[in-house]
Design a protein around this motif. Structure first.
Motif, PDB file in Angstrom:
ATOM      1  N   CYS A   5       0.804  -1.229   0.000  1.00  0.00           N
ATOM      2  CA  CYS A   5       0.000   0.000   0.000  1.00  0.00           C
ATOM      3  C   CYS A   5       0.836   1.277   0.000  1.00  0.00           C
ATOM      4  CB  CYS A   5      -0.933  -0.004   1.208  1.00  0.00           C
ATOM      5  SG  CYS A   5      -2.081  -1.402   1.244  1.00  0.00           S
ATOM      6  N   SER A   6       2.147   1.170  -0.057  1.00  0.00           N
ATOM      7  CA  SER A   6       3.022   2.331   0.136  1.00  0.00           C
ATOM      8  C   SER A   6       2.939   3.382  -0.968  1.00  0.00           C
ATOM      9  CB  SER A   6       4.466   1.878   0.306  1.00  0.00           C
ATOM     10  OG  SER A   6       4.929   1.264  -0.880  1.00  0.00           O
ATOM     11  N   ASN A   7       2.603   2.999  -2.187  1.00  0.00           N
ATOM     12  CA  ASN A   7       2.606   3.983  -3.277  1.00  0.00           C
ATOM     13  C   ASN A   7       1.225   4.551  -3.589  1.00  0.00           C
ATOM     14  OD1 ASN A   7       1.332   1.937  -4.551  1.00  0.00           O
ATOM     15  ND2 ASN A   7       3.076   1.353  -5.815  1.00  0.00           N
ATOM     16  N   ASN A   8       0.235   4.224  -2.772  1.00  0.00           N
ATOM     17  CA  ASN A   8      -1.126   4.761  -2.892  1.00  0.00           C
ATOM     18  C   ASN A   8      -1.901   4.258  -4.105  1.00  0.00           C
ATOM     19  OD1 ASN A   8      -0.908   6.268  -0.494  1.00  0.00           O
ATOM     20  ND2 ASN A   8       0.179   7.873  -1.605  1.00  0.00           N
ATOM     21  N   LYS A  26      -3.535  -8.401   7.083  1.00  0.00           N
ATOM     22  CA  LYS A  26      -4.371  -7.471   6.333  1.00  0.00           C
ATOM     23  C   LYS A  26      -4.078  -6.049   6.780  1.00  0.00           C
ATOM     24  CE  LYS A  26      -8.427  -7.329   9.343  1.00  0.00           C
ATOM     25  NZ  LYS A  26      -8.365  -5.887   9.611  1.00  0.00           N
ATOM     26  N   SER A  27      -4.483  -5.097   5.957  1.00  0.00           N
ATOM     27  CA  SER A  27      -4.436  -3.692   6.347  1.00  0.00           C
ATOM     28  C   SER A  27      -5.389  -3.477   7.507  1.00  0.00           C
ATOM     29  CB  SER A  27      -4.881  -2.803   5.184  1.00  0.00           C
ATOM     30  OG  SER A  27      -4.080  -2.986   4.054  1.00  0.00           O
ATOM     31  N   ASP A  28      -5.046  -2.563   8.385  1.00  0.00           N
ATOM     32  CA  ASP A  28      -5.866  -2.315   9.569  1.00  0.00           C
ATOM     33  C   ASP A  28      -7.321  -2.001   9.227  1.00  0.00           C
ATOM     34  OD1 ASP A  28      -3.754  -2.773  11.291  1.00  0.00           O
ATOM     35  OD2 ASP A  28      -3.209  -0.654  11.424  1.00  0.00           O
ATOM     36  N   ALA A  29      -7.548  -1.223   8.197  1.00  0.00           N
ATOM     37  CA  ALA A  29      -8.908  -0.788   7.864  1.00  0.00           C
ATOM     38  C   ALA A  29      -9.656  -1.767   6.962  1.00  0.00           C
ATOM     39  CB  ALA A  29      -8.851   0.579   7.185  1.00  0.00           C
ATOM     40  N   PHE A  30      -9.029  -2.878   6.607  1.00  0.00           N
ATOM     41  CA  PHE A  30      -9.628  -3.850   5.684  1.00  0.00           C
ATOM     42  C   PHE A  30     -10.557  -4.767   6.484  1.00  0.00           C
ATOM     43  CE2 PHE A  30      -8.280  -6.593   1.764  1.00  0.00           C
ATOM     44  CZ  PHE A  30      -9.578  -6.550   1.300  1.00  0.00           C
ATOM     45  N   ASN A  31     -11.854  -4.678   6.228  1.00  0.00           N
ATOM     46  CA  ASN A  31     -12.857  -5.437   6.982  1.00  0.00           C
ATOM     47  C   ASN A  31     -13.321  -6.696   6.251  1.00  0.00           C
ATOM     48  OD1 ASN A  31     -12.882  -3.616   9.168  1.00  0.00           O
ATOM     49  ND2 ASN A  31     -14.171  -2.232   7.977  1.00  0.00           N
ATOM     50  N   ILE A  32     -12.414  -7.366   5.597  1.00  0.00           N
ATOM     51  CA  ILE A  32     -12.767  -8.599   4.901  1.00  0.00           C
ATOM     52  C   ILE A  32     -13.169  -9.662   5.919  1.00  0.00           C
ATOM     53  CG2 ILE A  32     -10.363  -9.427   4.824  1.00  0.00           C
ATOM     54  CD1 ILE A  32     -11.090 -10.559   1.990  1.00  0.00           C
ATOM     55  N   GLN A  33     -14.185 -10.426   5.585  1.00  0.00           N
ATOM     56  CA  GLN A  33     -14.696 -11.456   6.476  1.00  0.00           C
ATOM     57  C   GLN A  33     -14.036 -12.802   6.194  1.00  0.00           C
ATOM     58  OE1 GLN A  33     -16.981 -10.568   8.948  1.00  0.00           O
ATOM     59  NE2 GLN A  33     -16.324  -8.579   8.141  1.00  0.00           N
ATOM     60  N   ALA A  34     -13.963 -13.645   7.211  1.00  0.00           N
ATOM     61  CA  ALA A  34     -13.326 -14.961   7.082  1.00  0.00           C
ATOM     62  C   ALA A  34     -13.969 -15.779   5.962  1.00  0.00           C
ATOM     63  CB  ALA A  34     -13.398 -15.720   8.408  1.00  0.00           C
ATOM     64  N   GLN A  35     -15.287 -15.753   5.857  1.00  0.00           N
ATOM     65  CA  GLN A  35     -15.978 -16.515   4.823  1.00  0.00           C
ATOM     66  C   GLN A  35     -15.637 -15.997   3.423  1.00  0.00           C
ATOM     67  OE1 GLN A  35     -17.451 -19.338   5.221  1.00  0.00           O
ATOM     68  NE2 GLN A  35     -17.911 -19.530   3.050  1.00  0.00           N
ATOM     69  N   GLU A  36     -15.446 -14.702   3.295  1.00  0.00           N
ATOM     70  CA  GLU A  36     -15.071 -14.129   1.996  1.00  0.00           C
ATOM     71  C   GLU A  36     -13.673 -14.605   1.588  1.00  0.00           C
ATOM     72  OE1 GLU A  36     -17.634  -9.988   2.251  1.00  0.00           O
ATOM     73  OE2 GLU A  36     -15.595 -10.017   3.049  1.00  0.00           O
ATOM     74  N   GLY A  93      -5.336  -7.141  -3.274  1.00  0.00           N
ATOM     75  CA  GLY A  93      -5.192  -5.691  -3.168  1.00  0.00           C
ATOM     76  C   GLY A  93      -6.414  -4.994  -3.734  1.00  0.00           C
ATOM     77  N   MET A  94      -6.900  -4.017  -2.998  1.00  0.00           N
ATOM     78  CA  MET A  94      -8.076  -3.235  -3.394  1.00  0.00           C
ATOM     79  C   MET A  94      -7.620  -1.860  -3.887  1.00  0.00           C
ATOM     80  SD  MET A  94     -10.458  -5.411  -2.334  1.00  0.00           S
ATOM     81  CE  MET A  94     -11.961  -4.453  -2.457  1.00  0.00           C
ATOM     82  N   TYR A  95      -8.342  -1.320  -4.852  1.00  0.00           N
ATOM     83  CA  TYR A  95      -8.096   0.056  -5.273  1.00  0.00           C
ATOM     84  C   TYR A  95      -9.436   0.787  -5.285  1.00  0.00           C
ATOM     85  CZ  TYR A  95      -9.640  -1.656  -9.835  1.00  0.00           C
ATOM     86  OH  TYR A  95     -10.362  -2.238 -10.847  1.00  0.00           O
ATOM     87  N   ASP A  96      -9.402   2.102  -5.105  1.00  0.00           N
ATOM     88  CA  ASP A  96     -10.659   2.839  -5.027  1.00  0.00           C
ATOM     89  C   ASP A  96     -10.792   3.924  -6.084  1.00  0.00           C
ATOM     90  OD1 ASP A  96      -8.948   4.778  -4.083  1.00  0.00           O
ATOM     91  OD2 ASP A  96      -9.841   4.913  -2.097  1.00  0.00           O
ATOM     92  N   ASN A  97      -9.973   3.846  -7.121  1.00  0.00           N
ATOM     93  CA  ASN A  97     -10.034   4.811  -8.201  1.00  0.00           C
ATOM     94  C   ASN A  97      -9.695   4.082  -9.488  1.00  0.00           C
ATOM     95  OD1 ASN A  97      -9.401   6.749 -10.148  1.00  0.00           O
ATOM     96  ND2 ASN A  97      -8.679   8.203  -8.631  1.00  0.00           N
ATOM     97  N   GLU A  98     -10.623   4.072 -10.412  1.00  0.00           N
ATOM     98  CA  GLU A  98     -10.438   3.329 -11.667  1.00  0.00           C
ATOM     99  C   GLU A  98      -9.148   3.709 -12.382  1.00  0.00           C
ATOM    100  OE1 GLU A  98     -13.392   1.845 -15.131  1.00  0.00           O
ATOM    101  OE2 GLU A  98     -13.515   3.949 -14.596  1.00  0.00           O
TER     102      GLU A  98
END
Length: 120
Positions: A5-8, A26-36, A93-98
């Motif tokens: 996540c260092s380069n945004n 995981k990242s602290d703010a990542f709320n992924i569930q065990a089942q997922e 890895g998740m991204y929030d901007n296309e």
């Protein structure tokens, strides 16, 4: 997660065990569930099904745009993720901007390649 996540380009990241679907880190703010996590491992085994049904991460359903033996790319509107399998884990890895999708995917693939080269 700091390297991923260092380069945004990647906003949230996780490592998931291939053998059992357990969340390794995981990242602290990542709320992924065990089942997922467990379902993501199964999607690598059944790529056609995930293309049809999509994949849910953090309660959000994503459309799978590409699924191979080693990677799954999915998106919803301008957000999305890349999941890349190594020998022992899945780098998610998740991204929030296309606009960052390509950069995020490259970063995730690079980290996964490094882990594979190190025997993971």
């Amino acid at each position: 997660m700091d390297n991923l996540c260092s380069n945004n380009h990647v906003t949230l990241g996780a490592f998931i065990g291939v053998a059992d679907g357990n969340l390794w880190a995981k990242s602290d703010a990542f709320n992924i569930q065990a089942q997922e996590c467990k379902q993501l491992v199964q999607h690598f085994k059944s790529r056609d099904a995930c293309r049809l049904s999509g994949i849910t991460i953090c309660g959000v359903k994503y459309l799978v745009v590409n699924a191979t033996e080693s990677s799954i790319y999915a998106k919803k509107a301008k957000t999305g993720f890349a999941a890349v399998k190594t020998n022992t884990c899945i780098v998610l890895g998740m991204y929030d901007n296309e606009a960052l999708a390509g950069n995020a995917t490259v970063d995730i693939e690079k980290l996964a390649r490094y882990l594979r080269d190190q025997g993971y």
